[in-house]
Design an enzyme around this catalytic site. Structure first.
Site, PDB file in Angstrom:
ATOM      1  N   ASP A 169       0.802  -1.232   0.000  1.00 60.40           N
ATOM      2  CA  ASP A 169       0.000   0.000   0.000  1.00 60.40           C
ATOM      3  C   ASP A 169       0.830   1.274   0.000  1.00 60.40           C
ATOM      4  O   ASP A 169       0.299   2.363   0.259  1.00 60.40           O
ATOM      5  CB  ASP A 169      -0.944   0.006   1.212  1.00 60.40           C
ATOM      6  CG  ASP A 169      -2.095  -0.965   1.026  1.00 60.40           C
ATOM      7  OD1 ASP A 169      -2.623  -1.043  -0.093  1.00 60.40           O
ATOM      8  OD2 ASP A 169      -2.456  -1.654   1.997  1.00 60.40           O
TER       9      ASP A 169
ATOM     10  N   ASP B  90      -6.728  -3.439  -6.042  1.00 64.81           N
ATOM     11  CA  ASP B  90      -6.346  -2.192  -5.359  1.00 64.81           C
ATOM     12  C   ASP B  90      -4.889  -1.801  -5.640  1.00 64.81           C
ATOM     13  O   ASP B  90      -4.525  -0.627  -5.639  1.00 64.81           O
ATOM     14  CB  ASP B  90      -6.486  -2.313  -3.828  1.00 64.81           C
ATOM     15  CG  ASP B  90      -7.692  -3.100  -3.371  1.00 64.81           C
ATOM     16  OD1 ASP B  90      -8.149  -3.982  -4.117  1.00 64.81           O
ATOM     17  OD2 ASP B  90      -8.173  -2.853  -2.259  1.00 64.81           O
TER      18      ASP B  90
HETATM   19  N1  GLY Z   1      -7.354  -1.144  -0.288  1.00 66.47           N
HETATM   20  C1  GLY Z   1      -8.319  -1.500   0.657  1.00 66.47           C
HETATM   21  C2  GLY Z   1      -9.713  -1.113   0.319  1.00 66.47           C
HETATM   22  O1  GLY Z   1     -10.012  -0.598  -0.730  1.00 66.47           O
HETATM   23  O2  GLY Z   1     -10.553  -1.371   1.161  1.00 66.47           O
END
Ligand code: GLY
Length: 403
Positions: free
Chosen positions: A123, A181
């Site tokens: 992330d 994501d």
């Molecule tokens: N990346 C985590 C979400 O979108 O919940």
């Protein structure tokens, strides 16, 4: 050769010949009334974040707020949401020049800084580019460059050549997990190549996007949430959901990440394949029979119980911001379609249906987000990432009006 011919054909047909072309101007003309709403919302948002700041311990970051129990949920710097609060404050500073929000952003950047060496998460783009990327854009400093480069190095350490992807989750070493994501984290890698001249980061981003394009999407251009690869040879073990309604459903925020992700891939590479993918995702979303008239999606496009289920304002804000960018990469009718859809979304988000009244919502800006529905976590609550992409969308709209 065929690829080259196709590229030229595609560029001539679909891509904007120049940023200031008349067609683009025509498709993206901002409305005065909406600009006024946005200005009001930006001023109110400064007030909201001043309230939110009062409830934050110095080393904590806001996640959400529970109205019923009047409880703020905060995190340390390590979860994926750490960059959104400083990033949102920086957007607010850009829009209003309010000195408190800038000082608060800089305070939080100091707390976040150490995550540049965190190799346990994919992330880092969310965390370090939404924050330090915006800080650098507004007031470049060599120390921001160092943070961006180190963060990209940490992110790149998770790349596996056999799979052709950056690993998302570490929970099972024998199963290489990649979620849609992760497309959002690639922006950081392009920034690192620009800063260092080292194309390794660029190549990793392109390889990750190509692998994801091949395996994450269904024939209708909706995407799976999670693809699990065998780390030894890159073969696919499973495609499934984690935060969506079902393995074959279209989890709304996942679709939003895909749309935004391929839009940014086109911005960074100018490869028409990515523009084509972003267009296909946009068509899927905008023509979906379950997209409500106000264009703020339910938490999953195939959620059981529609229309009696929760909207996800975070998916709406991400899609809105992505469409505003995408509308600048295409021309004519397509540009107008995307821009008009984004305007509908902005009007919805600026309305009391989603926008919190000043002094309410724990200081968060938007109401009605969904964090993780299947886990029964954070349903119909404010979410810091919804606020961030809403602020970004408002600034993008204001910029479109100045072109
Ligand atoms: N990346 C985590 C979400 O979108 O919940």
């Amino acid at each position: 050769m065929f690829r080259l011919v196709w590229k030229v054909f595609f560029l001539v047909l679909f891509v904007v010949p120049g940023a200031d072309s008349r067609a683009q101007q025509h498709g993206r003309k901002a409305h005065k009334g909406l600009l006024n709403e946005i200005d009001k919302s930006l001023t109110a948002s400064v007030g909201q974040y001043k309230l939110l700041a009062q409830h934050l311990p110095e080393d904590r970051f806001p996640v959400t707020y529970y109205e019923a129990s009047k409880k703020w949920v905060t995190s340390g710097s390590e979860p994926w949401v750490g960059g959104f609060y400083p990033g949102g404050l920086l957007y607010l500073y850009e829009a209003t020049k309010d000195s408190f929000v800038y000082a608060e952003a800089l305070r939080k950047l100091k707390v976040l800084e150490k995550e540049q060496f965190n190799k346990t998460t994919h992330d880092l783009g969310f965390m370090m580019y939404c924050s330090f990327g915006n800080a650098k854009r507004l007031a470049p400093r060599p120390e921001y460059d160092t943070v961006i480069i180190n963060s990209a190095r940490s992110l790149a350490s998770r790349f596996n050549k056999q799979v052709g992807c950056i690993r998302s989750w570490d929970s099972d070493p024998g199963r290489f997990m990649v979620i849609i994501d992760n497309m959002m984290n690639l922006e950081l890698l392009f920034a690192a190549t620009r800063l260092t001249g080292d194309s390794t980061y660029y190549k990793i981003a392109v390889t990750h996007a190509n692998t994801t394009l091949k395996h994450h999407f269904r024939s209708d251009y909706s995407s799976y949430h999670l693809v699990i690869y065998d780390p030894k040879d890159g073969s696919i073990l499973k495609k499934q959901t984690v935060q969506g309604a079902a393995d074959q459903s279209a989890w709304s925020r996942g679709q939003a990440w895909g749309l935004y992700g391929y839009t940014l891939m086109y911005r960074e590479t100018k490869d028409p394949v990515y523009l084509q993918q972003a267009n296909r995702i946009a068509q899927y979303l905008l023509n979906h029979p379950n997209l409500p008239a106000d264009k703020i999606p339910y938490w999953d496009f195939n959620a059981p119980g529609i229309p009696a289920t929760a909207r996800d304002v975070s998916a709406g804000a991400v899609i809105c911001s992505a469409l505003l960018e995408l509308s600048g990469h295409v021309n004519g009718k397509t540009a107008k379609t995307y821009f008009t859809a984004a305007e509908t979304m902005l009007r919805s988000l600026c309305s009391p249906a989603y926008l919190a009244s000043v002094g309410e919502n724990g200081g968060f800006i938007l109401k009605h987000g969904v964090g993780n529905y299947p886990k029964n976590a954070d349903i119909d609550v404010p979410l810091i990432y919804a606020d961030y992409y809403y602020l970004e969308a408002m600034l993008r709209y204001k910029k479109a009006s100045r072109r």
